[in-house]
Write a protein that holds these residues in place. Structure first.
Motif, PDB file in Angstrom:
ATOM      1  N   ASP A  84      10.680  -0.886  58.075  1.00 19.38           N
ATOM      2  CA  ASP A  84      10.880   0.563  58.201  1.00 19.38           C
ATOM      3  C   ASP A  84      10.373   1.080  59.546  1.00 19.38           C
ATOM      4  N   GLY A  85      10.580   0.303  60.599  1.00 17.46           N
ATOM      5  CA  GLY A  85      10.174   0.721  61.934  1.00 17.46           C
ATOM      6  C   GLY A  85       8.693   0.561  62.225  1.00 17.46           C
ATOM      7  N   ILE A  86       7.957  -0.148  61.371  1.00 21.82           N
ATOM      8  CA  ILE A  86       6.510  -0.308  61.542  1.00 21.82           C
ATOM      9  C   ILE A  86       6.155  -1.788  61.553  1.00 21.82           C
ATOM     10  N   ILE A  87       5.370  -2.209  62.538  1.00 19.73           N
ATOM     11  CA  ILE A  87       4.817  -3.558  62.554  1.00 19.73           C
ATOM     12  C   ILE A  87       3.407  -3.446  61.983  1.00 19.73           C
ATOM     13  N   LYS A  88       3.153  -4.145  60.890  1.00 21.29           N
ATOM     14  CA  LYS A  88       1.853  -4.060  60.219  1.00 21.29           C
ATOM     15  C   LYS A  88       0.945  -5.191  60.691  1.00 21.29           C
ATOM     16  N   LEU A  89      -0.259  -4.822  61.128  1.00 22.43           N
ATOM     17  CA  LEU A  89      -1.242  -5.783  61.601  1.00 22.43           C
ATOM     18  C   LEU A  89      -2.530  -5.639  60.807  1.00 22.43           C
ATOM     19  N   SER A  90      -3.265  -6.735  60.680  1.00 21.27           N
ATOM     20  CA  SER A  90      -4.562  -6.729  60.007  1.00 21.27           C
ATOM     21  C   SER A  90      -5.624  -7.169  61.001  1.00 21.27           C
ATOM     22  N   VAL A  91      -6.799  -6.563  60.906  1.00 17.88           N
ATOM     23  CA  VAL A  91      -7.915  -6.891  61.784  1.00 17.88           C
ATOM     24  C   VAL A  91      -9.004  -7.549  60.944  1.00 17.88           C
ATOM     25  N   PHE A  92      -9.381  -8.781  61.321  1.00 20.88           N
ATOM     26  CA  PHE A  92     -10.376  -9.534  60.573  1.00 20.88           C
ATOM     27  C   PHE A  92     -11.592  -9.806  61.449  1.00 20.88           C
ATOM     28  N   PRO A  93     -12.805  -9.678  60.900  1.00 18.82           N
ATOM     29  CA  PRO A  93     -14.000  -9.996  61.689  1.00 18.82           C
ATOM     30  C   PRO A  93     -14.108 -11.498  61.908  1.00 18.82           C
ATOM     31  N   GLN A  94     -14.624 -11.889  63.056  1.00 19.79           N
ATOM     32  CA  GLN A  94     -14.897 -13.291  63.326  1.00 19.79           C
ATOM     33  C   GLN A  94     -16.259 -13.603  62.722  1.00 19.79           C
ATOM     34  N   LEU A  95     -16.270 -14.453  61.728  1.00 19.18           N
ATOM     35  CA  LEU A  95     -17.513 -14.808  61.052  1.00 19.18           C
ATOM     36  C   LEU A  95     -17.980 -16.170  61.537  1.00 19.18           C
ATOM     37  N   GLY A  96     -19.256 -16.319  61.655  1.00 17.89           N
ATOM     38  CA  GLY A  96     -19.808 -17.599  62.083  1.00 17.89           C
ATOM     39  C   GLY A  96     -21.261 -17.416  62.461  1.00 17.89           C
ATOM     40  N   GLU A  97     -22.020 -18.482  62.295  1.00 18.07           N
ATOM     41  CA  GLU A  97     -23.449 -18.394  62.598  1.00 18.07           C
ATOM     42  C   GLU A  97     -23.701 -18.339  64.098  1.00 18.07           C
ATOM     43  N   LYS A  98     -22.989 -19.178  64.850  1.00 23.46           N
ATOM     44  CA  LYS A  98     -23.216 -19.241  66.292  1.00 23.46           C
ATOM     45  C   LYS A  98     -21.979 -18.728  67.009  1.00 23.46           C
ATOM     46  N   LYS A  99     -22.054 -17.491  67.459  1.00 24.43           N
ATOM     47  CA  LYS A  99     -20.939 -16.867  68.165  1.00 24.43           C
ATOM     48  C   LYS A  99     -21.263 -16.842  69.651  1.00 24.43           C
ATOM     49  N   LYS A 100     -20.329 -17.319  70.476  1.00 25.97           N
ATOM     50  CA  LYS A 100     -20.534 -17.292  71.923  1.00 25.97           C
ATOM     51  C   LYS A 100     -20.482 -15.849  72.408  1.00 25.97           C
ATOM     52  N   SER A 101     -21.130 -15.562  73.514  1.00 28.45           N
ATOM     53  CA  SER A 101     -21.189 -14.188  74.020  1.00 28.45           C
ATOM     54  C   SER A 101     -19.823 -13.645  74.418  1.00 28.45           C
ATOM     55  N   ASN A 102     -18.895 -14.516  74.837  1.00 30.56           N
ATOM     56  CA  ASN A 102     -17.578 -14.034  75.242  1.00 30.56           C
ATOM     57  C   ASN A 102     -16.532 -14.166  74.138  1.00 30.56           C
ATOM     58  N   SER A 103     -16.936 -14.563  72.934  1.00 30.39           N
ATOM     59  CA  SER A 103     -16.005 -14.695  71.813  1.00 30.39           C
ATOM     60  C   SER A 103     -15.614 -13.317  71.292  1.00 30.39           C
ATOM     61  N   PRO A 104     -14.375 -13.169  70.816  1.00 35.31           N
ATOM     62  CA  PRO A 104     -13.977 -11.866  70.269  1.00 35.31           C
ATOM     63  C   PRO A 104     -14.707 -11.573  68.962  1.00 35.31           C
ATOM     64  N   ASP A 105     -14.898 -10.298  68.674  1.00 35.46           N
ATOM     65  CA  ASP A 105     -15.522  -9.876  67.421  1.00 35.46           C
ATOM     66  C   ASP A 105     -14.508  -9.867  66.281  1.00 35.46           C
ATOM     67  N   PHE A 106     -13.228  -9.705  66.603  1.00 39.47           N
ATOM     68  CA  PHE A 106     -12.164  -9.596  65.605  1.00 39.47           C
ATOM     69  C   PHE A 106     -10.941 -10.387  66.043  1.00 39.47           C
ATOM     70  N   THR A 107     -10.136 -10.779  65.067  1.00 41.05           N
ATOM     71  CA  THR A 107      -8.807 -11.322  65.358  1.00 41.05           C
ATOM     72  C   THR A 107      -7.780 -10.409  64.716  1.00 41.05           C
ATOM     73  N   VAL A 108      -6.643 -10.284  65.359  1.00 41.14           N
ATOM     74  CA  VAL A 108      -5.551  -9.453  64.863  1.00 41.14           C
ATOM     75  C   VAL A 108      -4.429 -10.387  64.426  1.00 41.14           C
ATOM     76  N   LYS A 109      -3.989 -10.227  63.173  1.00 44.77           N
ATOM     77  CA  LYS A 109      -2.943 -11.077  62.611  1.00 44.77           C
ATOM     78  C   LYS A 109      -1.864 -10.200  61.986  1.00 44.77           C
ATOM     79  N   PRO A 110      -0.660 -10.750  61.845  1.00 41.20           N
ATOM     80  CA  PRO A 110       0.369 -10.006  61.111  1.00 41.20           C
ATOM     81  C   PRO A 110      -0.073  -9.831  59.663  1.00 41.20           C
ATOM     82  N   THR A 111       0.179  -8.683  59.086  1.00 42.50           N
ATOM     83  CA  THR A 111      -0.165  -8.436  57.689  1.00 42.50           C
ATOM     84  C   THR A 111       0.788  -9.214  56.799  1.00 42.50           C
ATOM     85  N   MET A 112       0.211  -9.940  55.844  1.00 39.07           N
ATOM     86  CA  MET A 112       1.027 -10.684  54.887  1.00 39.07           C
ATOM     87  C   MET A 112       1.574  -9.687  53.882  1.00 39.07           C
ATOM     88  N   SER A 113       2.887  -9.635  53.727  1.00 39.40           N
ATOM     89  CA  SER A 113       3.457  -8.691  52.773  1.00 39.40           C
ATOM     90  C   SER A 113       3.793  -9.420  51.482  1.00 39.40           C
TER      91      SER A 113
END
Length: 102
Positions: free
Chosen positions: A45-74
């Protein structure tokens, strides 16, 4: 619940803050979307749906993203959750684009 087809990330995001007119610090998400992958997504319907997920992990590098953006599963059973997540992305994108040129 195994996914039949894993969709690739279409972007990444970082946590950021800015100071509003009153001097208070306000959080927002800075999203970077990959154009070549976004152009391959199907619109509903003219809309691209995206989901934003937090990057989880014990050891995160300083330049690693905080979130990943993925297509929403319909899926019929998962529709409410998917829409809620895509609304978060839309609000965060609107907030960051209205104040910042990225």
């Amino acid at each position: 619940m195994s996914q039949q087809q894993r969709k690739p990330d279409v972007g990444i995001g970082y946590k950021a803050t800015y100071k509003d007119k009153s001097g208070s610090e306000q959080p927002y998400l800075k999203l970077m979307i990959r154009v070549e992958q976004l152009s391959e997504l199907q619109a509903e319907d003219g809309i691209i749906k995206l989901s934003v997920f937090p990057q989880l992990g014990e050891k995160k590098k300083s330049n690693s993203p905080d979130f990943t953006v993925k297509p929403t599963m319909s899926r019929a059973g998962n529709k409410t959750v998917s829409q809620g997540r895509s609304n978060v992305a839309a609000v965060a994108t609107a907030t960051s684009s209205s104040k910042f040129p990225f």
